[in-house]
Write a protein that holds these residues in place. Structure first.
Motif, PDB file in Angstrom:
ATOM      1  N   ASP A 147       0.836  -1.206   0.000  1.00 20.08           N
ATOM      2  CA  ASP A 147       0.000   0.000   0.000  1.00 20.08           C
ATOM      3  C   ASP A 147       0.875   1.262   0.000  1.00 20.08           C
ATOM      4  OD1 ASP A 147      -2.212  -1.667   0.054  1.00 20.08           O
ATOM      5  OD2 ASP A 147      -2.471  -1.506   2.221  1.00 20.08           O
ATOM      6  N   TYR A 168      -0.195   5.035   1.012  1.00 19.40           N
ATOM      7  CA  TYR A 168      -1.440   5.535   0.437  1.00 19.40           C
ATOM      8  C   TYR A 168      -1.990   6.604   1.377  1.00 19.40           C
ATOM      9  CZ  TYR A 168      -1.878   1.473  -2.758  1.00 19.40           C
ATOM     10  OH  TYR A 168      -1.712   0.525  -3.730  1.00 19.40           O
ATOM     11  N   GLY A 169      -2.459   7.703   0.800  1.00 20.91           N
ATOM     12  CA  GLY A 169      -2.991   8.818   1.572  1.00 20.91           C
ATOM     13  C   GLY A 169      -2.034   9.994   1.629  1.00 20.91           C
ATOM     14  N   GLU A 185      -5.071   9.772  -1.375  1.00 16.92           N
ATOM     15  CA  GLU A 185      -6.111   9.248  -0.483  1.00 16.92           C
ATOM     16  C   GLU A 185      -7.038   8.265  -1.194  1.00 16.92           C
ATOM     17  OE1 GLU A 185      -7.843   8.747   3.181  1.00 16.92           O
ATOM     18  OE2 GLU A 185      -6.088   9.984   2.777  1.00 16.92           O
ATOM     19  N   LYS A 188      -6.714   4.333  -1.172  1.00 14.32           N
ATOM     20  CA  LYS A 188      -7.199   3.516  -0.046  1.00 14.32           C
ATOM     21  C   LYS A 188      -8.484   2.767  -0.426  1.00 14.32           C
ATOM     22  CE  LYS A 188      -5.174   6.339   3.614  1.00 14.32           C
ATOM     23  NZ  LYS A 188      -5.473   7.188   4.794  1.00 14.32           N
ATOM     24  N   VAL A 191      -7.704  -0.980  -1.678  1.00 15.20           N
ATOM     25  CA  VAL A 191      -6.983  -1.922  -0.822  1.00 15.20           C
ATOM     26  C   VAL A 191      -7.873  -3.138  -0.593  1.00 15.20           C
ATOM     27  CG1 VAL A 191      -5.979  -2.287   1.461  1.00 15.20           C
ATOM     28  CG2 VAL A 191      -5.637  -0.107   0.275  1.00 15.20           C
TER      29      VAL A 191
END
Length: 192
Positions: A147, A168-169, A185, A188, A191
Protein backbone atom coordinates in the motif's frame (compact mmCIF):
# COMPACT_ATOMS: atom_id res chain seq x y z
CA UNK A 1 21.85 -25.40 -17.98
CA UNK A 2 22.73 -21.69 -18.08
CA UNK A 3 19.91 -19.46 -16.78
CA UNK A 4 18.52 -16.90 -19.21
CA UNK A 5 19.97 -13.42 -18.79
CA UNK A 6 20.35 -10.38 -21.00
CA UNK A 7 23.78 -11.78 -22.01
CA UNK A 8 22.37 -15.29 -22.62
CA UNK A 9 18.74 -14.78 -23.72
CA UNK A 10 16.22 -17.57 -24.26
CA UNK A 11 15.74 -16.30 -27.82
CA UNK A 12 16.64 -13.45 -30.12
CA UNK A 13 14.64 -10.28 -29.61
CA UNK A 14 13.38 -10.57 -33.21
CA UNK A 15 11.99 -14.05 -32.41
CA UNK A 16 10.30 -12.65 -29.30
CA UNK A 17 8.68 -9.86 -31.31
CA UNK A 18 7.35 -12.40 -33.82
CA UNK A 19 5.97 -14.56 -30.99
CA UNK A 20 4.38 -11.54 -29.27
CA UNK A 21 2.81 -10.42 -32.56
CA UNK A 22 0.98 -13.75 -32.85
CA UNK A 23 0.01 -14.22 -29.19
CA UNK A 24 -3.72 -14.32 -28.45
CA UNK A 25 -5.26 -11.04 -27.25
CA UNK A 26 -5.76 -12.56 -23.81
CA UNK A 27 -1.97 -12.93 -23.32
CA UNK A 28 0.51 -10.08 -22.91
CA UNK A 29 4.14 -11.05 -23.40
CA UNK A 30 7.29 -9.22 -22.32
CA UNK A 31 11.00 -9.96 -22.79
CA UNK A 32 12.89 -8.95 -19.65
CA UNK A 33 16.49 -9.93 -18.86
CA UNK A 34 16.55 -12.32 -21.80
CA UNK A 35 13.50 -14.23 -20.53
CA UNK A 36 10.02 -14.56 -21.93
CA UNK A 37 7.53 -13.20 -19.37
CA UNK A 38 3.74 -13.47 -19.34
CA UNK A 39 2.20 -10.34 -17.87
CA UNK A 40 -0.78 -11.12 -15.62
CA UNK A 41 -4.23 -9.99 -16.67
CA UNK A 42 -5.07 -6.92 -14.56
CA UNK A 43 -7.97 -7.01 -12.14
CA UNK A 44 -10.57 -4.26 -11.67
CA UNK A 45 -8.69 -2.43 -8.91
CA UNK A 46 -5.57 -2.37 -11.09
CA UNK A 47 -7.58 -0.72 -13.87
CA UNK A 48 -9.10 1.79 -11.46
CA UNK A 49 -5.65 2.80 -10.19
CA UNK A 50 -4.44 3.40 -13.75
CA UNK A 51 -7.59 5.40 -14.54
CA UNK A 52 -7.09 7.49 -11.36
CA UNK A 53 -3.48 8.18 -12.34
CA UNK A 54 -4.44 9.08 -15.93
CA UNK A 55 -6.89 11.68 -14.63
CA UNK A 56 -4.30 13.09 -12.20
CA UNK A 57 -1.70 13.46 -14.93
CA UNK A 58 -4.01 15.02 -17.48
CA UNK A 59 -5.55 17.46 -14.98
CA UNK A 60 -2.13 18.81 -14.05
CA UNK A 61 -0.25 18.50 -17.33
CA UNK A 62 -2.59 18.83 -20.31
CA UNK A 63 0.31 18.38 -22.73
CA UNK A 64 0.99 14.80 -21.50
CA UNK A 65 -0.80 11.51 -21.92
CA UNK A 66 -0.45 8.38 -19.79
CA UNK A 67 -0.41 5.66 -22.43
CA UNK A 68 -1.52 2.25 -21.14
CA UNK A 69 0.43 -0.86 -22.18
CA UNK A 70 2.63 0.91 -24.76
CA UNK A 71 5.46 -1.47 -25.65
CA UNK A 72 8.93 -0.06 -24.97
CA UNK A 73 12.43 -1.14 -25.93
CA UNK A 74 14.45 -1.24 -22.72
CA UNK A 75 17.72 -2.55 -21.27
CA UNK A 76 21.16 -2.62 -22.90
CA UNK A 77 21.08 -1.88 -26.59
CA UNK A 78 17.25 -1.88 -26.34
CA UNK A 79 17.20 -5.71 -26.28
CA UNK A 80 14.41 -5.94 -23.67
CA UNK A 81 10.71 -5.45 -24.35
CA UNK A 82 8.33 -4.25 -21.64
CA UNK A 83 4.72 -3.12 -21.52
CA UNK A 84 4.48 -0.77 -18.55
CA UNK A 85 1.03 -0.23 -17.12
CA UNK A 86 1.50 3.41 -18.10
CA UNK A 87 4.03 5.47 -20.06
CA UNK A 88 3.80 9.23 -19.62
CA UNK A 89 4.87 11.17 -22.69
CA UNK A 90 3.89 14.31 -24.59
CA UNK A 91 0.61 13.91 -26.49
CA UNK A 92 1.25 12.44 -29.93
CA UNK A 93 4.65 11.08 -28.87
CA UNK A 94 3.94 7.52 -30.04
CA UNK A 95 2.37 8.51 -33.36
CA UNK A 96 3.96 6.47 -36.13
CA UNK A 97 5.73 4.17 -33.69
CA UNK A 98 5.35 0.43 -34.00
CA UNK A 99 4.42 -2.03 -31.30
CA UNK A 100 7.77 -1.50 -29.53
CA UNK A 101 8.74 2.17 -29.21
CA UNK A 102 12.09 3.65 -28.30
CA UNK A 103 11.89 5.05 -24.74
CA UNK A 104 13.55 8.33 -25.73
CA UNK A 105 11.15 11.12 -24.71
CA UNK A 106 9.16 9.00 -22.24
CA UNK A 107 9.05 11.00 -19.00
CA UNK A 108 7.72 8.37 -16.60
CA UNK A 109 6.70 4.74 -16.56
CA UNK A 110 4.21 3.26 -14.11
CA UNK A 111 3.80 -0.25 -12.81
CA UNK A 112 0.94 -1.33 -10.54
CA UNK A 113 1.87 -4.58 -8.84
CA UNK A 114 -0.22 -7.67 -9.41
CA UNK A 115 -1.10 -10.21 -6.78
CA UNK A 116 1.06 -13.02 -8.18
CA UNK A 117 4.26 -14.77 -7.19
CA UNK A 118 6.45 -13.07 -9.83
CA UNK A 119 5.58 -9.46 -9.02
CA UNK A 120 8.53 -8.96 -6.66
CA UNK A 121 11.15 -10.00 -9.19
CA UNK A 122 9.39 -8.57 -12.24
CA UNK A 123 7.99 -5.19 -11.12
CA UNK A 124 10.20 -4.30 -8.16
CA UNK A 125 13.55 -5.41 -9.62
CA UNK A 126 13.81 -6.39 -13.28
CA UNK A 127 11.53 -3.76 -14.80
CA UNK A 128 12.84 -1.05 -12.47
CA UNK A 129 16.39 -1.82 -13.56
CA UNK A 130 15.41 -2.02 -17.24
CA UNK A 131 13.69 1.37 -17.11
CA UNK A 132 16.72 2.91 -15.37
CA UNK A 133 19.05 1.41 -17.96
CA UNK A 134 16.86 2.89 -20.72
CA UNK A 135 17.24 6.33 -19.07
CA UNK A 136 13.55 6.89 -18.35
CA UNK A 137 13.61 9.83 -15.89
CA UNK A 138 10.94 8.59 -13.44
CA UNK A 139 9.56 5.18 -12.52
CA UNK A 140 6.45 5.15 -10.32
CA UNK A 141 5.70 1.84 -8.61
CA UNK A 142 2.24 1.51 -7.09
CA UNK A 143 2.79 -1.40 -4.71
CA UNK A 144 -0.52 -2.99 -3.80
CA UNK A 145 1.09 -5.45 -1.38
CA UNK A 146 2.66 -2.69 0.74
CA UNK A 147 0.00 0.00 0.00
CA UNK A 148 2.75 2.40 -1.04
CA UNK A 149 3.93 4.45 -3.98
CA UNK A 150 7.65 4.47 -4.67
CA UNK A 151 9.10 7.16 -6.89
CA UNK A 152 12.41 6.27 -8.54
CA UNK A 153 14.31 9.05 -10.31
CA UNK A 154 17.71 10.25 -11.49
CA UNK A 155 18.74 7.27 -13.65
CA UNK A 156 22.47 6.98 -14.21
CA UNK A 157 24.61 4.02 -15.25
CA UNK A 158 21.59 1.68 -15.23
CA UNK A 159 20.40 2.55 -11.73
CA UNK A 160 17.93 4.99 -10.25
CA UNK A 161 19.89 7.07 -7.74
CA UNK A 162 16.86 8.47 -5.90
CA UNK A 163 13.89 6.61 -4.49
CA UNK A 164 11.27 7.57 -1.96
CA UNK A 165 8.27 5.56 -0.73
CA UNK A 166 4.99 6.99 0.50
CA UNK A 167 1.95 5.31 2.10
CA UNK A 168 -1.44 5.53 0.44
CA UNK A 169 -2.99 8.82 1.57
CA UNK A 170 0.24 10.83 1.39
CA UNK A 171 0.93 13.76 -0.91
CA UNK A 172 3.48 12.57 -3.45
CA UNK A 173 5.62 14.99 -5.45
CA UNK A 174 6.69 13.51 -8.79
CA UNK A 175 9.95 15.25 -9.76
CA UNK A 176 10.74 17.00 -13.02
CA UNK A 177 10.44 16.45 -15.89
CA UNK A 178 7.00 15.18 -14.79
CA UNK A 179 6.35 17.85 -12.17
CA UNK A 180 3.00 16.77 -10.75
CA UNK A 181 1.62 16.26 -7.25
CA UNK A 182 -0.45 13.19 -6.41
CA UNK A 183 -2.99 13.30 -3.58
CA UNK A 184 -3.23 9.55 -2.96
CA UNK A 185 -6.11 9.25 -0.48
CA UNK A 186 -8.26 7.68 -3.24
CA UNK A 187 -5.90 4.68 -3.43
CA UNK A 188 -7.20 3.52 -0.05
CA UNK A 189 -10.44 2.61 -1.88
CA UNK A 190 -8.54 -0.09 -3.78
CA UNK A 191 -6.98 -1.92 -0.82
CA UNK A 192 -8.06 -5.57 -0.59
Amino acid sequence: MTPSTAEHPQMAVEDFEELARHAPETVTLEFINGKLEVKPVPDGDHGEIIMWLQRQCMQQRLEFGLYAEQGLKIQSYRQGRARPDGALAPLGHFSGEGEWADPEGVLMVVEVTSHDSDTDRRDRVEKRDGYAEAGIPVFLLVDRDADTLTVYSEPKDGTYHQDASYPYGATVEIPDPVGITLETEKLKDYVR
